[in-house]
Motif scaffolding. Structure first.
Motif, PDB file in Angstrom:
ATOM      1  N   ASP A   9     -27.680 -11.885  48.206  1.00 49.38           N
ATOM      2  CA  ASP A   9     -27.892 -12.691  47.016  1.00 49.38           C
ATOM      3  C   ASP A   9     -26.647 -12.514  46.159  1.00 49.38           C
ATOM      4  O   ASP A   9     -26.447 -11.444  45.581  1.00 49.38           O
ATOM      5  CB  ASP A   9     -29.137 -12.217  46.262  1.00 49.38           C
ATOM      6  CG  ASP A   9     -29.365 -13.053  45.002  1.00 49.38           C
ATOM      7  OD1 ASP A   9     -28.453 -13.816  44.611  1.00 49.38           O
ATOM      8  OD2 ASP A   9     -30.449 -12.936  44.412  1.00 49.38           O
ATOM      9  N   PRO A  10     -25.777 -13.537  46.110  1.00 52.25           N
ATOM     10  CA  PRO A  10     -24.493 -13.376  45.418  1.00 52.25           C
ATOM     11  C   PRO A  10     -24.638 -12.991  43.945  1.00 52.25           C
ATOM     12  O   PRO A  10     -23.667 -12.570  43.335  1.00 52.25           O
ATOM     13  CB  PRO A  10     -23.824 -14.735  45.564  1.00 52.25           C
ATOM     14  CG  PRO A  10     -24.505 -15.375  46.712  1.00 52.25           C
ATOM     15  CD  PRO A  10     -25.905 -14.860  46.722  1.00 52.25           C
ATOM     16  N   LEU A  11     -25.857 -13.119  43.393  1.00 54.96           N
ATOM     17  CA  LEU A  11     -26.045 -12.696  42.003  1.00 54.96           C
ATOM     18  C   LEU A  11     -26.140 -11.164  41.904  1.00 54.96           C
ATOM     19  O   LEU A  11     -25.929 -10.580  40.843  1.00 54.96           O
ATOM     20  CB  LEU A  11     -27.301 -13.335  41.395  1.00 54.96           C
ATOM     21  CG  LEU A  11     -27.243 -14.853  41.270  1.00 54.96           C
ATOM     22  CD1 LEU A  11     -28.559 -15.396  40.723  1.00 54.96           C
ATOM     23  CD2 LEU A  11     -26.091 -15.286  40.364  1.00 54.96           C
ATOM     24  N   ASP A  12     -26.473 -10.503  43.034  1.00 52.73           N
ATOM     25  CA  ASP A  12     -26.479  -9.024  43.055  1.00 52.73           C
ATOM     26  C   ASP A  12     -25.049  -8.523  43.269  1.00 52.73           C
ATOM     27  O   ASP A  12     -24.146  -9.297  43.556  1.00 52.73           O
ATOM     28  CB  ASP A  12     -27.331  -8.501  44.224  1.00 52.73           C
ATOM     29  CG  ASP A  12     -28.794  -8.865  44.060  1.00 52.73           C
ATOM     30  OD1 ASP A  12     -29.190  -9.196  42.928  1.00 52.73           O
ATOM     31  OD2 ASP A  12     -29.505  -8.849  45.084  1.00 52.73           O
ATOM     32  N   ASP A  13     -24.902  -7.214  43.213  1.00 51.01           N
ATOM     33  CA  ASP A  13     -23.603  -6.624  43.550  1.00 51.01           C
ATOM     34  C   ASP A  13     -23.526  -6.512  45.075  1.00 51.01           C
ATOM     35  O   ASP A  13     -24.224  -5.698  45.678  1.00 51.01           O
ATOM     36  CB  ASP A  13     -23.494  -5.239  42.899  1.00 51.01           C
ATOM     37  CG  ASP A  13     -22.158  -4.596  43.206  1.00 51.01           C
ATOM     38  OD1 ASP A  13     -21.354  -5.205  43.952  1.00 51.01           O
ATOM     39  OD2 ASP A  13     -21.909  -3.482  42.708  1.00 51.01           O
ATOM     40  N   CYS A  14     -22.706  -7.346  45.708  1.00 56.20           N
ATOM     41  CA  CYS A  14     -22.647  -7.384  47.177  1.00 56.20           C
ATOM     42  C   CYS A  14     -21.357  -6.755  47.698  1.00 56.20           C
ATOM     43  O   CYS A  14     -20.985  -6.994  48.851  1.00 56.20           O
ATOM     44  CB  CYS A  14     -22.731  -8.818  47.678  1.00 56.20           C
ATOM     45  SG  CYS A  14     -24.229  -9.676  47.207  1.00 56.20           S
ATOM     46  N   ARG A  15     -20.673  -5.985  46.858  1.00 57.18           N
ATOM     47  CA  ARG A  15     -19.344  -5.522  47.264  1.00 57.18           C
ATOM     48  C   ARG A  15     -19.344  -4.740  48.577  1.00 57.18           C
ATOM     49  O   ARG A  15     -18.417  -4.852  49.367  1.00 57.18           O
ATOM     50  CB  ARG A  15     -18.700  -4.687  46.144  1.00 57.18           C
ATOM     51  CG  ARG A  15     -18.000  -5.585  45.123  1.00 57.18           C
ATOM     52  CD  ARG A  15     -17.456  -4.816  43.978  1.00 57.18           C
ATOM     53  NE  ARG A  15     -18.540  -4.252  43.200  1.00 57.18           N
ATOM     54  CZ  ARG A  15     -18.378  -3.564  42.069  1.00 57.18           C
ATOM     55  NH1 ARG A  15     -17.165  -3.356  41.592  1.00 57.18           N
ATOM     56  NH2 ARG A  15     -19.409  -3.097  41.408  1.00 57.18           N
ATOM     57  N   ARG A  16     -20.427  -3.972  48.816  1.00 58.25           N
ATOM     58  CA  ARG A  16     -20.468  -3.166  50.045  1.00 58.25           C
ATOM     59  C   ARG A  16     -20.517  -4.090  51.284  1.00 58.25           C
ATOM     60  O   ARG A  16     -19.830  -3.860  52.277  1.00 58.25           O
ATOM     61  CB  ARG A  16     -21.709  -2.262  50.014  1.00 58.25           C
ATOM     62  CG  ARG A  16     -21.599  -1.016  50.853  1.00 58.25           C
ATOM     63  CD  ARG A  16     -22.906  -0.242  50.816  1.00 58.25           C
ATOM     64  NE  ARG A  16     -24.090  -1.095  50.907  1.00 58.25           N
ATOM     65  CZ  ARG A  16     -24.555  -1.660  52.025  1.00 58.25           C
ATOM     66  NH1 ARG A  16     -23.947  -1.410  53.157  1.00 58.25           N
ATOM     67  NH2 ARG A  16     -25.608  -2.435  52.010  1.00 58.25           N
ATOM     68  N   VAL A  17     -21.302  -5.157  51.178  1.00 52.01           N
ATOM     69  CA  VAL A  17     -21.403  -6.107  52.310  1.00 52.01           C
ATOM     70  C   VAL A  17     -20.076  -6.858  52.480  1.00 52.01           C
ATOM     71  O   VAL A  17     -19.607  -7.062  53.605  1.00 52.01           O
ATOM     72  CB  VAL A  17     -22.553  -7.116  52.072  1.00 52.01           C
ATOM     73  CG1 VAL A  17     -22.628  -8.124  53.195  1.00 52.01           C
ATOM     74  CG2 VAL A  17     -23.874  -6.386  51.921  1.00 52.01           C
ATOM     75  N   TYR A  18     -19.465  -7.261  51.360  1.00 54.89           N
ATOM     76  CA  TYR A  18     -18.184  -7.973  51.464  1.00 54.89           C
ATOM     77  C   TYR A  18     -17.144  -7.074  52.129  1.00 54.89           C
ATOM     78  O   TYR A  18     -16.325  -7.523  52.938  1.00 54.89           O
ATOM     79  CB  TYR A  18     -17.690  -8.433  50.077  1.00 54.89           C
ATOM     80  CG  TYR A  18     -18.610  -9.432  49.397  1.00 54.89           C
ATOM     81  CD1 TYR A  18     -19.493 -10.211  50.125  1.00 54.89           C
ATOM     82  CD2 TYR A  18     -18.590  -9.592  48.015  1.00 54.89           C
ATOM     83  CE1 TYR A  18     -20.350 -11.113  49.503  1.00 54.89           C
ATOM     84  CE2 TYR A  18     -19.429 -10.501  47.372  1.00 54.89           C
ATOM     85  CZ  TYR A  18     -20.311 -11.249  48.127  1.00 54.89           C
ATOM     86  OH  TYR A  18     -21.149 -12.138  47.506  1.00 54.89           O
TER      87      TYR A  18
END
Ligand code: AMP
Ligand code: MG
Length: 347
Positions: A9-18
């Motif tokens: 969900d791009p509204l969450d913090d997705c830095r680990r997945v990116y």
């Protein structure tokens, strides 16, 4: 190969997945990443071997160049050499439409591998508004070369499920952020100086940034219509006659005129609003409506590829009939895709 899917969900913090996706790209692997237009099949744009695998997996001809996704507009200078005379127009377009569904074709820098540009002196550049593609590009520290995540010539995927149907088993990872919010591929523009010495753009592909939106910013010319200055630009490849095509035949039809069905053939109708004289005929085994009610082109655009896919997968339907759409705004881009979808693949 097993294709992993990670829901985000791009509204969450997705830095680990990116970061995880960027590490795969840095290792030369391919990852499907959403944009607001369609899902892209990404490779590190500076890794020629990885980009070559994009062509292999998609079965895409090598003469059809890829779009490079940047983490932000400042990164444009890393891959493009914008001529001084075009800089004000490029800045204006970037300010107006980036991040967003606009691709600019500009003179390339030498660091961009030939395989990305199909050997052309230009490179296609985009800053999408989708946080996932920009987030992965930021984590990678390089642009991401990403065409649509489908096999060449097929319908572009607007959901992770559609990507899996096209490329499942051939790529490492799909980032699943749900359905794309625009649903049609980006508008492609090539800025140039016209015969009067003024900056103008060549409209290489219709898309969500419509002619109307461009009006007031600069002159827009269709390929081949811009006189000598435009003729001196390199050819735009990839505008192939048959493209975005379902497996079944697709016919375009004026919604106001009667359709004459052939005996023994099962037809499915893609209607714009669902209330045309065509939609009221009783010869359809299935009718799907793009924007029921008063008809909104934005809604129709978001749904178009998913509806084309659903018709293609419907076992009762042998031939798809699509209503012609209004020639205004997004209608141009949708008619462009439908016209290509209706062209025979061996034409
Ligand atoms: P897509 O398949 O949606 O990634 O779109 C890529 C399209 O961008 C290609 O099929 C070309 O039409 C266009 N394109 C990419 N690079 C260039 C370029 N250097 N010059 C002209 N058109 C380009
Ligand atoms: Mg494509």
């Amino acid at each position: 190969m097993e294709t992993r899917v990670i829901e985000i969900d791009p509204l969450d913090d997705c830095r680990r997945v990116y970061r995880e996706a960027a590490d795969l790209l840095a290792a030369g692997e391919l990852v499907a990443i959403p944009t607001e237009t369609v899902y892209g099949l990404g490779a590190d744009a500076f890794n020629a071997d990885a980009v070559a695998r994009v062509f292999a997996v998609k079965e895409r001809p090598s003469f059809d160049p890829l779009i490079c996704h940047l983490s932000n507009a400042r990164a444009l200078k890393d891959i493009a050499d914008v001529p001084e005379a075009l800089q004000p127009l490029v800045d204006k377009l970037a300010k107006e439409f980036w991040p967003g569904p606009m691709t600019l074709v500009l003179p390339r820098r030498a660091c961009v591998p030939d395989v990305v540009t199909s050997g052309l002196p230009t490179v296609a550049c985009r800053v999408t508004s989708h946080e996932a593609m920009r987030g992965v590009a930021r984590a990678l520290g390089h642009p991401i070369a990403a065409p649509s995540a489908n096999r060449f010539g097929n319908i572009s995927p607007t959901s992770a499920g559609a990507v899996l149907k096209e490329l499942g088993g051939s790529i490492s990872l799909v980032l699943d952020a749900g359905a794309c919010s625009e649903g049609l591929e980006s508008t492609i523009l090539q800025p140039f100086i016209d015969e009067k010495g003024k900056p103008a753009v060549r409209l290489l592909r219709e898309g969500p940034v419509t002619r109307e939106k461009l009006r007031g910013i600069c002159r827009v010319v269709k390929p081949g219509k811009g006189g000598e200055a435009e003729a001196s630009l390199p050819n735009a490849p990839g505008q192939i006659k048959s493209h975005y095509a379902p497996g079944k035949p697709l016919l375009l039809h004026d919604p106001r005129t009667p359709f004459e069905p052939q005996e023994g053939v099962a037809y499915g109708l893609i209607s714009y609003k669902g209330d045309s004289p065509l939609a009221e005929q009783d010869c359809w085994v299935e009718t799907m409506t793009l924007s029921p009610g008063s008809g909104r082109l934005v809604e129709a655009a978001v749904r178009l590829f998913a509806v084309m896919r659903a018709m293609d997968e419907n076992e009762e339907v042998q031939v798809i009939v699509a209503e012609e759409l209004p020639k205004m705004g997004l209608g141009y881009a949708m008619m462009d895709r439908l016209t290509r979808a209706s062209a025979r693949r061996d034409d």
